[in-house]
Design an enzyme around this catalytic site. Structure first.
Site, PDB file in Angstrom:
ATOM      1  N   SER A   1      44.903 101.214  32.183  1.00  0.00           N
ATOM      2  CA  SER A   1      45.053 102.258  31.175  1.00  0.00           C
ATOM      3  C   SER A   1      46.354 102.007  30.444  1.00  0.00           C
ATOM      4  O   SER A   1      47.288 101.413  30.998  1.00  0.00           O
ATOM      5  CB  SER A   1      45.096 103.645  31.843  1.00  0.00           C
ATOM      6  OG  SER A   1      45.587 104.630  30.963  1.00  0.00           O
TER       7      SER A   1
ATOM      8  N   TYR B   1      49.015 108.693  38.748  1.00  0.00           N
ATOM      9  CA  TYR B   1      48.012 107.959  37.974  1.00  0.00           C
ATOM     10  C   TYR B   1      48.663 106.810  37.207  1.00  0.00           C
ATOM     11  O   TYR B   1      48.195 105.665  37.250  1.00  0.00           O
ATOM     12  CB  TYR B   1      47.303 108.907  37.005  1.00  0.00           C
ATOM     13  CG  TYR B   1      46.366 108.225  36.044  1.00  0.00           C
ATOM     14  CD1 TYR B   1      45.095 107.831  36.450  1.00  0.00           C
ATOM     15  CD2 TYR B   1      46.751 107.972  34.725  1.00  0.00           C
ATOM     16  CE1 TYR B   1      44.231 107.201  35.562  1.00  0.00           C
ATOM     17  CE2 TYR B   1      45.897 107.343  33.838  1.00  0.00           C
ATOM     18  CZ  TYR B   1      44.637 106.962  34.261  1.00  0.00           C
ATOM     19  OH  TYR B   1      43.784 106.326  33.374  1.00  0.00           O
TER      20      TYR B   1
END
Length: 266
Positions: free
Chosen positions: A142, A155
């Site tokens: 990401s 995350y």
């Protein structure tokens, strides 16, 4: 004209929804046979049946190393090999207003899915590929693992680790003809953001999700909404023969966000 992935066998984790589902559909269009791995057996089986004889489903929790190894064994048994492993499954964890409010309650789950699942999936696939002429492994990170930000620290840390892990094993596995690359999406509408705000925000999580999406769109230089299909196209490229000289790279699919924010104009 022959399809680029004809005679190729692929596994896509988290393949029943979002980026994973778009990737499954794109690989099928290019002639691959695909194993969908996901936690949702009803949706997974339904999709596999709907897509036809070139698709199988295997319920898999990528946080469980033995299940991931079993997934690779299943693909080899069902289709006779494995040429492309797409480690896509991921979770976000709860989004808190401030880091001082973070309780790390979901730390183990986030790291187990987002990092351990990728590491074991890469190793299990590579063990088969090393003995069978090589292959391609694509790990989904990401832009949150590339670009600093003030939210979801676990995350972000897990996705940053995926980037560094990908580069390291790309060097290690090159001698076997195994390419390992990373795709880093940003600003793609999936359920991941909504699940994060719903889990951690006090108040209107739906409104918070809308505001975050609006902010991401406002600073993105390329004023076009990204789609799961954009990510799937990147995976198809890295999985095919057009990228035979590409390994250890990170391909951002983010409308230019990590290059820099959209400039203010007078």
């Amino acid at each position: 004209m022959a399809k680029e992935l004809s005679d190729k066998i692929a596994v896509v984790t988290g393949g029943a929804a979002g980026l994973g589902r778009a990737t499954v559909e794109r690989l099928l269009e290019d002639g691959a046979r695909v194993v969908i791995a996901d936690l949702d057996p009803d949706l997974g089986e339904s999709l596999a049946n709907g897509y036809g004889p070139d698709v199988r489903f295997r319920r898999t929790d990528v946080a469980d190393a033995e299940q991931v190894r079993g997934l690779v064994d299943f693909a080899v048994k069902e289709f006779g090999g494995l040429h492309l492993m797409v480690n896509n499954a991921g979770v976000s964890g709860a989004m808190h207003q401030h880091f001082l409010d973070e309780d790390f309650a979901d730390f183990q789950r986030v790291l187990s899915v987002n990092l351990l699942g990728v590491m074991v999936g890469t190793q299990a696939a590579a063990r088969h590929m090393a003995a069978n002429g090589g292959g391609s492994i694509v790990n989904i990170s990401s832009i949150g693992g590339i670009q600093a930000g003030a939210s979801v620290p676990t995350y972000r840390a897990s996705k940053a680790a995926v980037v560094h892990f990908t580069k390291g094993v790309a060097v290690d596995l090159a001698e076997y003809g195994i390419r390992v690359n990373c795709v880093a999406p940003g600003g793609i509408p999936t359920q991941l953001l909504a699940s994060a705000t719903a889990a951690g925000q006090e108040g209107d999580a739906e409104e918070m999700t809308r505001r975050i999406r609006a902010h991401m769109a406002a600073v993105q230089p390329l004023q076009r909404q990204g789609t799961p299909r954009d990510v799937a196209e990147a995976v198809a490229y890295l999985g095919g023969d057009r990228s035979l000289h590409t390994t250890g790279t990170v391909l951002t699919i983010d409308g230019g966000t990590t290059a820099g924010p959209k400039p203010l104009r007078a």
